[in-house]
Design an enzyme around this catalytic site. Structure first.
Site, PDB file in Angstrom:
ATOM      1  N   LYS A  92       0.834  -1.187   0.000  1.00 52.00           N
ATOM      2  CA  LYS A  92       0.000   0.000   0.000  1.00 52.00           C
ATOM      3  C   LYS A  92       0.882   1.255   0.000  1.00 52.00           C
ATOM      4  O   LYS A  92       0.636   2.204  -0.742  1.00 52.00           O
ATOM      5  CB  LYS A  92      -0.929  -0.022   1.214  1.00 52.00           C
ATOM      6  CG  LYS A  92      -2.116   0.871   1.062  1.00 52.00           C
ATOM      7  CD  LYS A  92      -3.285   0.462   1.917  1.00 52.00           C
ATOM      8  CE  LYS A  92      -4.448   1.406   1.618  1.00 52.00           C
ATOM      9  NZ  LYS A  92      -5.641   1.115   2.382  1.00 52.00           N
ATOM     10  N   LYS A 132     -12.042 -11.046  -5.564  1.00 55.10           N
ATOM     11  CA  LYS A 132     -12.949  -9.888  -5.479  1.00 55.10           C
ATOM     12  C   LYS A 132     -12.308  -8.658  -6.087  1.00 55.10           C
ATOM     13  O   LYS A 132     -12.966  -7.871  -6.742  1.00 55.10           O
ATOM     14  CB  LYS A 132     -13.207  -9.552  -4.004  1.00 55.10           C
ATOM     15  CG  LYS A 132     -14.250 -10.365  -3.354  1.00 55.10           C
ATOM     16  CD  LYS A 132     -14.500  -9.864  -1.956  1.00 55.10           C
ATOM     17  CE  LYS A 132     -13.335 -10.069  -1.023  1.00 55.10           C
ATOM     18  NZ  LYS A 132     -13.120 -11.432  -0.560  1.00 55.10           N
ATOM     19  N   LYS A 144      -6.341 -15.103 -11.645  1.00 48.85           N
ATOM     20  CA  LYS A 144      -6.790 -15.693 -10.383  1.00 48.85           C
ATOM     21  C   LYS A 144      -8.146 -15.091  -9.976  1.00 48.85           C
ATOM     22  O   LYS A 144      -8.318 -13.871 -10.053  1.00 48.85           O
ATOM     23  CB  LYS A 144      -5.750 -15.387  -9.297  1.00 48.85           C
ATOM     24  CG  LYS A 144      -6.138 -15.945  -7.959  1.00 48.85           C
ATOM     25  CD  LYS A 144      -5.183 -15.496  -6.866  1.00 48.85           C
ATOM     26  CE  LYS A 144      -5.685 -16.025  -5.547  1.00 48.85           C
ATOM     27  NZ  LYS A 144      -5.503 -15.266  -4.395  1.00 48.85           N
TER      28      LYS A 144
HETATM   29  P1  ADP Z   1     -10.187 -12.313  -2.491  1.00 50.14           P
HETATM   30  O1  ADP Z   1      -8.912 -12.468  -3.288  1.00 50.14           O
HETATM   31  O2  ADP Z   1     -11.382 -12.552  -3.340  1.00 50.14           O
HETATM   32  O3  ADP Z   1     -10.257 -11.010  -1.724  1.00 50.14           O
HETATM   33  P2  ADP Z   1      -9.534 -13.446   0.060  1.00 50.14           P
HETATM   34  O4  ADP Z   1      -8.158 -12.865  -0.002  1.00 50.14           O
HETATM   35  O5  ADP Z   1     -10.518 -12.884   1.031  1.00 50.14           O
HETATM   36  O6  ADP Z   1     -10.172 -13.469  -1.404  1.00 50.14           O
HETATM   37  O7  ADP Z   1      -9.359 -15.006   0.308  1.00 50.14           O
HETATM   38  C1  ADP Z   1      -9.957 -15.757   1.346  1.00 50.14           C
HETATM   39  C2  ADP Z   1      -9.407 -17.176   1.227  1.00 50.14           C
HETATM   40  O8  ADP Z   1      -9.741 -17.750  -0.063  1.00 50.14           O
HETATM   41  C3  ADP Z   1      -7.883 -17.235   1.319  1.00 50.14           C
HETATM   42  O9  ADP Z   1      -7.534 -18.365   2.094  1.00 50.14           O
HETATM   43  C4  ADP Z   1      -7.412 -17.410  -0.103  1.00 50.14           C
HETATM   44  O10 ADP Z   1      -6.205 -18.126  -0.171  1.00 50.14           O
HETATM   45  C5  ADP Z   1      -8.570 -18.171  -0.739  1.00 50.14           C
HETATM   46  N1  ADP Z   1      -8.695 -17.799  -2.169  1.00 50.14           N
HETATM   47  C6  ADP Z   1      -9.094 -16.601  -2.640  1.00 50.14           C
HETATM   48  N2  ADP Z   1      -9.119 -16.596  -3.997  1.00 50.14           N
HETATM   49  C7  ADP Z   1      -8.715 -17.828  -4.394  1.00 50.14           C
HETATM   50  C8  ADP Z   1      -8.519 -18.465  -5.675  1.00 50.14           C
HETATM   51  N3  ADP Z   1      -8.784 -17.828  -6.801  1.00 50.14           N
HETATM   52  N4  ADP Z   1      -8.104 -19.739  -5.689  1.00 50.14           N
HETATM   53  C9  ADP Z   1      -7.857 -20.408  -4.537  1.00 50.14           C
HETATM   54  N5  ADP Z   1      -8.010 -19.865  -3.308  1.00 50.14           N
HETATM   55  C10 ADP Z   1      -8.435 -18.600  -3.216  1.00 50.14           C
END
Ligand code: ADP
Ligand code: TRP
Length: 326
Positions: free
Chosen positions: A111, A193, A190
């Site tokens: 950041k 969100k 990947k």
């Molecule tokens: P985002 O990237 O959507 O904000 P988070 O960082 O909140 O998701 O991830 C919450 C959990 O889901 C973490 O343990 C992360 O490793 C897993 N996760 C998020 N996106 C993926 C993905 N595309 N493939 C596998 N695991 C994921």
């Protein structure tokens, strides 16, 4: 043996969250004693700054997790902020946390590198996470690769507290979630969100079909054979397909002569069926709002009892709790 993990309520869960994390938490829930899983709303507050949204995401996360199979009989499910002992423990740890350690942590560093203003919450995020883990004498912490650094910080802080004040905390180990479970998004990157390329676990079937039809594919002609392994649509299909279905689809790719539209239709039907029972359970739960509050209330009571014990141990160790008068 305590398994513990937290998940931030920053939006509705997508397929990446399910296959990459939630499914694995659920697999571990009855494994080695009672697992503790919590909804990390205090961490989410570093990004979600709207009261109604944070509250809704927190409840949604609880409903989603239970509907997906997190069983309150086997695991303890609670909301992070329902255990205020953790915030107090966070302070005790903060007093022994070198600035340099936090300056090296990626969320803050990224950041700052982007020239964005970071607040003390983001800076001290790893210390709160360490308190989350240490408060329950956790042994195993299943997390995605991006969180490994935070587990290292936790171990460092616990070890130096133990060194300074005597054995107080259990040193946890990370259990890295299955890397092969990385789920691609609708654009092939990947799923996340932050990239706006997600497919939500609890999407209604009609909306899901539409979103799946919009998955980006290449423009190779129908006749041309394609390599299934390098195709994100095939990877998504594989999440839901049986081995036989997967093989059949792979053969179709290698032979060529099909349109991606057919794959998308097959994917949509498999995904709708796969999450069907969870969607039904979620509707049942939605109809009994008290039930979810009860689950979270029971979870918080169990978690608090443990956190109180550990906090006392830490307070005694560092001298912030006065000894009984003689
Ligand atoms: P985002 O990237 O959507 O904000 P988070 O960082 O909140 O998701 O991830 C919450 C959990 O889901 C973490 O343990 C992360 O490793 C897993 N996760 C998020 N996106 C993926 C993905 N595309 N493939 C596998 N695991 C994921
Ligand atoms: N920081 C974790 C994430 O974004 C969530 C989290 C908070 C957590 N506290 C934790 C995970 C303690 C494991 C243990 O995914």
């Amino acid at each position: 043996m305590r398994v513990l993990s937290g998940i931030q309520p920053t939006g509705r869960f997508h397929w990446g969250n399910y296959f990459g994390a939630i499914r694995q938490y659920i697999d571990l829930q009855g494994d080695r004693g009672r697992a503790f899983y919590f909804i990390a709303n205090l961490h989410a507050l570093t990004t979600v700054r709207e009261r109604a949204t944070l509250a809704r995401y927190t409840l949604d996360a609880a409903l989603d997790l239970v509907a997906l199979g997190l069983d309150p009989e086997k695991a303890t499910l609670f909301v992070q902020s329902d255990v205020p002992e953790v915030s107090e423990l966070c302070w005790l740890l903060m007093t022994g946390t070198p600035m340099g350690l936090l300056e090296r942590c990626v969320a803050y560093k990224d950041k700052k590198a982007k020239g964005l203003a970071a607040d003390a919450g983001l800076f001290t995020y790893p210390v709160l996470m360490a308190a989350d883990i240490l408060a329950y004498d956790s042994d195993i912490v299943p997390v995605g690769e991006d969180q490994i650094q935070h587990i290292e910080v936790c171990r460092d802080l616990a070890a130096s507290f133990n060194h300074e004040f005597g054995e107080t905390f259990v040193l946890p180990k990370a259990k890295i979630l299955d890397r092969s479970a990385r789920v691609p998004g609708t654009d092939g990157e990947k799923m996340s969100k932050s990239y706006n390329n997600t497919l939500a676990v609890f999407e209604e079937p009609a909306a899901l079909r539409k979103q799946i039809m919009r998955i980006v594919t290449d423009s190779r002609p129908m006749e041309q054979p394609k390599d299934p392994e390098s195709d994100h649509l095939f990877q998504l299909y594989s999440l839901f397909a049986s081995d036989a279905q997967r093989e059949e689809m792979a053969a179709l790719y290698r032979r060529g002569g099909f349109g991606y539209g057919e794959v998308k239709k097959a994917l949509a039907e498999l995904a709708i069926d796969f999450f069907g029972p969870a969607r039904a359970r979620r509707k049942e739960l939605e109809a009994q709002p008290r039930r979810v509050r009860e689950i979270l209330g029971d979870g918080a009571a169990t978690a608090r009892a443990k956190a109180r014990e550990v906090l006392r141990r830490a307070q005694d160790a560092c001298g912030v709790r006065l000894p009984e008068p003689c």
